[in-house]
Design an enzyme around this catalytic site. Structure first.
Site, PDB file in Angstrom:
ATOM      1  N   LYS A 221       9.999   6.935   1.176  1.00  0.00           N
ATOM      2  CA  LYS A 221       8.810   5.784   1.519  1.00  0.00           C
ATOM      3  C   LYS A 221       8.677   6.148   3.083  1.00  0.00           C
ATOM      4  O   LYS A 221       9.662   6.619   3.881  1.00  0.00           O
ATOM      5  CB  LYS A 221       9.300   4.401   1.576  1.00  0.00           C
ATOM      6  CG  LYS A 221       9.456   3.869   0.164  1.00  0.00           C
ATOM      7  CD  LYS A 221       7.919   3.628  -0.256  1.00  0.00           C
ATOM      8  CE  LYS A 221       8.081   2.788  -1.595  1.00  0.00           C
ATOM      9  NZ  LYS A 221       6.745   2.588  -2.119  1.00  0.00           N
TER      10      LYS A 221
ATOM     11  N   LYS B  70       0.772   0.149 -12.260  1.00  0.00           N
ATOM     12  CA  LYS B  70       1.738  -0.872 -12.128  1.00  0.00           C
ATOM     13  C   LYS B  70       1.467  -2.036 -12.912  1.00  0.00           C
ATOM     14  O   LYS B  70       0.318  -2.491 -12.870  1.00  0.00           O
ATOM     15  CB  LYS B  70       1.715  -1.613 -10.591  1.00  0.00           C
ATOM     16  CG  LYS B  70       2.193  -0.415  -9.342  1.00  0.00           C
ATOM     17  CD  LYS B  70       3.565  -0.228  -9.510  1.00  0.00           C
ATOM     18  CE  LYS B  70       3.764   1.053  -8.346  1.00  0.00           C
ATOM     19  NZ  LYS B  70       3.655   0.380  -7.059  1.00  0.00           N
TER      20      LYS B  70
END
Length: 336
Positions: free
Chosen positions: A153, A250
């Site tokens: 990230k 997702k």
């Protein structure tokens, strides 16, 4: 069918930080659908970015509880269409759709991947996510869980330095996820450096609606770019196919396995890569994702690995990335 709705607060092993938020716990809604002595389970996690909480997801389902319990359930696809007609949020629909698919497989005593006639003998290895932290802490997290593929990230002023330092400690494949924090110019400038550092692709570098910026990135970026926040639902796939090299689906955002399977088919028809990602779910959500992996190019299903304690039994992800699929039908979920 009978519905049960339970709130779980999932404790994380480490504070999880991305470019816009940090948290130590993850609120999760587990839905059970029961019929003929079997119970299917589904999950949707709360998410501040999408303004979804356990309370509002539960309230949505409670408002149509009687209609759901009286629905003549035969196929997950017809049940999903019924849920869409009730104007529920995709997060609430996801929990119910996952539960319906798990229940359907359990009633047939077959895993979903088998029902869908997909071969689970080969599949992509999940990445393991390293959240934003101090560089020493990120190195420590990586060493704590040796893994063949890491998703890193990013979204800080030291992004390239983070990747450069992590590279000193592993030969693993790197993927980077900026979670909308970069500009087109930053993306184009960072990409050649990241490529030399063994980065496979960049996930969602720009703001979700920055299509002009993505045109520049598509023309000049030396690394593939995968859509996440830009690809929420089925109708987003065509535009993402023109601006990205792939999409990250997702389940909570699109509304479950039923629409995800259609998104996979559409993306493949467009010739772009397909990934399915998680939202720090327990093994309830992760086991549902696992049913899709024979169809995927990439997968991010490490959510349960990031928890201090899991709440369910389902798929087991071994240290080398191999998956042990459960013997139960459906997604193979049993609550602990």
């Amino acid at each position: 069918m009978k519905i049960s709705i339970t709130k779980y607060v999932l404790p994380l092993k480490h504070t999880f930080s991305i470019s816009r938020e940090s948290h130590d716990f993850q609120d999760s809604m587990i839905v059970g659908l029961s019929r003929d002595g079997e119970t299917g389970y589904g999950e949707a996690t709360a998410n501040p970015y999408y303004k979804m909480t356990f309370d509002n997801m539960k309230a949505e389902i409670e408002a149509v509880r009687n209609e759901i319990e009286n629905f003549n359930f035969t196929l997950p696809e017809t049940f999903h269409a019924f849920l869409v007609s009730k104007n529920l949020s995709n997060f609430a629909i996801c929990a119910l759709d996952l539960a319906a698919n798990d229940l359907y497989g359990k009633l047939l005593n077959k895993p979903l991947y088998d029902i869908w006639q997909t071969d689970n003998s080969t599949y992509p290895i999940t990445n393991y996510t390293i959240g934003i932290d101090s560089i020493p802490k990120m190195v420590e997290k990586m060493k704590e869980t040796p893994w063949p593929i890491y998703k890193i990230k990013l979204g800080t002023k030291d992004d390239v330095e983070i990747v450069r330092e992590l590279r000193k400690h592993t030969n693993a494949i790197f993927r980077v996820d900026a979670n909308c924090a970069w500009t087109a110019e930053e993306t184009i400038a960072n990409a050649p450096i990241l490529q030399k550092l063994g980065v496979e692709f960049i996930e969602q570098p720009l703001k979700a609606d920055d299509w002009e910026g993505m045109k520049k990135v598509q023309q000049h970026c030396v690394l593939p770019v995968i859509a996440d926040e830009s690809c929420i639902v089925e109708s987003d796939v065509p535009q993402c196919g023109l601006h990205f090299n792939g999409i990250n689906i997702k389940l909570t955002k699109c509304g479950g396995l039923t629409p995800a399977r259609r998104m996979i088919a559409e993306a493949k028809a467009m010739g772009i890569k397909v990934m399915v990602g998680c939202m720090t779910e327990s093994s309830v959500g992760i086991s549902a994702i696992a049913q899709l992996i024979p169809q995927l190019d990439y997968v991010d299903m490490d959510g349960a690995m990031l928890l201090k304690e899991d709440i369910a039994h389902g798929v087991i992800i071994e240290q080398n990335g191999n998956i042990v699929f459960p013997t139960l039908g459906g997604s193979g979920i049993k609550m602990r």
